[in-house]
Design an enzyme around this catalytic site. Sequence first.
Site, mmCIF file in Angstrom:
data_model
loop_
_atom_site.group_PDB
_atom_site.id
_atom_site.type_symbol
_atom_site.label_atom_id
_atom_site.label_comp_id
_atom_site.label_asym_id
_atom_site.label_seq_id
_atom_site.Cartn_x
_atom_site.Cartn_y
_atom_site.Cartn_z
ATOM 1 N N CYS A 1 48.782 40.739 42.945
ATOM 2 C CA CYS A 1 49.955 41.596 42.842
ATOM 3 C C CYS A 1 49.744 42.784 41.893
ATOM 4 C CB CYS A 1 51.195 40.837 42.380
ATOM 5 S SG CYS A 1 51.548 39.391 43.372
ATOM 6 N N LYS B 1 42.133 41.533 47.537
ATOM 7 C CA LYS B 1 40.797 41.887 47.054
ATOM 8 C C LYS B 1 40.277 40.839 46.078
ATOM 9 C CE LYS B 1 37.293 44.738 46.557
ATOM 10 N NZ LYS B 1 36.300 44.710 47.644
HETATM 11 O O1 M6R Z 1 35.326 39.365 43.465
HETATM 12 P P1 M6R Z 1 34.382 38.376 44.073
HETATM 13 O O2 M6R Z 1 33.034 38.954 44.358
HETATM 14 O O3 M6R Z 1 34.252 37.127 43.242
HETATM 15 O O4 M6R Z 1 35.040 37.985 45.447
HETATM 16 C C1 M6R Z 1 34.488 36.963 46.239
HETATM 17 C C2 M6R Z 1 35.082 36.974 47.608
HETATM 18 O O5 M6R Z 1 36.467 36.760 47.565
HETATM 19 C C3 M6R Z 1 34.819 38.294 48.334
HETATM 20 O O6 M6R Z 1 33.453 38.589 48.373
HETATM 21 C C4 M6R Z 1 35.341 38.220 49.790
HETATM 22 O O7 M6R Z 1 34.626 37.274 50.499
HETATM 23 C C5 M6R Z 1 35.219 39.597 50.423
HETATM 24 N N1 M6R Z 1 36.527 40.148 50.618
HETATM 25 C C6 M6R Z 1 34.490 39.587 51.710
HETATM 26 O O8 M6R Z 1 34.367 40.863 52.220
#
Ligand code: M6R
Length: 633
Positions: free
Chosen positions: A25, A628
């Site tokens: 959020c 994200k």
């Molecule tokens: O911020 P992070 O790298 O820890 O996030 C991990 C995943 O949530 C992230 O890579 C997610 O799989 C992506 N949105 C894929 O494109």
Amino acid sequence: MLHNLFWSVFTALPSEFDFEGIDLCGITGIVSLGRNNIGEILVKCSRKLTYRGYDSVGVAAVFEGKVELRKDVGTVDAVDRLLGLSMMKGDRGIAQLRWATYGPPTKVNAQPHFGCDEAIYGAHNGNIHNYVEYRRELVETGHKVRSENDGELCVHAVDKYYEQTGDMFEAVRLSTRDLKGAFSFAVGRADAKEIYAVKMGSSLVAGVGNNETIASSDLPSVLPVTSNVIYLADGEMLRLTPDTVKVYRVSDGRELDRRPEITTVDIHTAEKGGYPHFMLKEINEQPKVVQDVMGVLQGSKSDRWLKLLEDASKLYLAACGSSYNAGVLGAYYFNRLAGVPLVTAIGGQFEQMYGHTLREDDLCLLVSQSGETKDILNVLNLVKQQQTGRTLGIVNVIGSTLMFNADSYIPMACGYEVSVPATKTYFSQTVILAYLATMLGERNGRLDRQEARRVIGMLSEQLPALAQETIDRTAIIAKNLASTLLGVKDLYCLGYGLTDGVAREGALKIKEICYNHCEGMYSSEFKHGPLSIVTKNYPVIFVTTAEDSWMVINHINEVKCRFGRTIIVGEKENTLEPYVDNATDYLVVPKADILLNPMLDVIPLQLLSYFLSVNLGIDPDLPRNLSKTLTVD
Ligand code: M6R
């Protein structure tokens, strides 16, 4: 030359800066003098927070002592079109963008919320963990709680203490005692020309502009108002008036000396720069990212990171989603270049799979774009609590929890990655892991100096141009291929050896932004069951390097002879050509060293998923149900 944004964010951090980061959020509160179009500026700032949540949006605007509340389900632009948020009158107000956790994404659960009557209004960011008990307590004591959303409880908590003290400052301060969890919130009263905000584990940045002040969930969303910013630590609260932002300690209400400082971060860095979507912009930034991250890696801190690796008796890597897929490729690099196993686990899996085997002299690489992913912070906490091993973060968001709490961290140097699908940060992670593997290999004698220099030289000198060439060569082919896959709902993406993680990453992109079922898998495994799905024209994408294509041809054959449709990503090879049905089924990347090849192979898959998503009428930057950054278990 390092990325300007990276360094400006990095150097802008005050020394006492505590936990900062992005999470679920986004909130923005603004108090102004003389402005009567508060909706317009709140919407402008909120647009910058879109990456945080787009399940619902709302604005509470105070005009002539009355609060008007407009909110509904959808993105900030959609709700603005529907309800005219940017037309709302007033000189102060609060906006919120939601990524649903407590309560489904509905109008009633959208934020901001009112307290019992329409005098107190507010919105939060984060999670209230004692939601169930506290909601019950509030209802039993007569509070009119309207939604299932935990943010509403923050407003009622302030309401409760305002009833007792008649003092907004004290009410806000005391409310934090009732609320458990990691959160921040902004709250105001219809009859008071001020807004309060607290930071209790979730991010919050304040700004002092010309006759207006702001508190918002991140720096870019403050910049439309001012570059004169104040960073906060957890356990601090703010009082915003049109010309001042005062900072207090929540525990005892003492005022703190926090002066604003000018940030050099440029407001345009988080703009689309002429691209239709952030995702396409970020794919196109990858050549530059390689230059920037190689600059960081070849800088003065590298020795420290390499020493951590060298001193470790065992290496682990924990990551989620795309970051995990980069880790898979990293494990192949460590095996090949350093002769050292890199034990790779999904964040949520780590404790149960390796938690009991960690030893004091082990090193855990924690890879996370946001540095706030809960699954990864759980691993960080586990290692710290057990005191088993050291941690090395590989992180993009400067100021994130992972950055502050890992024993050391390597910045991805990507600048902001706005689009929900990870692209440039995945790319940077693979470069970092290849670099670390090479340097470790040189230190432990697996590679001689000349070979190590050759690899590092390729990464810094050849890879940027090759990445650019790959984008130039494959964009149109990927676009055309996407138009032939419009009716496809189900497919596989297979890799072998160094392209194992690449195939998983390609599949994840297609799942995430095209809403197709696409499984990423090791290509030799496909015959052990999944092959039964293949019928005429069933699509299977094969990602291969020149080194492994002799083996992958067997797997391609197994699909082809069952009349499946094979799509190939790799270098141009005569042996592979018979396996493609037409020009669009062969996404040819430039010839490069075997170590660079898997890095290039991901680019056409990113582009394919992007064009397919757009063709399907989906906004690839904001895939449904996602956020994200995932700060929940
Ligand atoms: O911020 P992070 O790298 O820890 O996030 C991990 C995943 O949530 C992230 O890579 C997610 O799989 C992506 N949105 C894929 O494109």
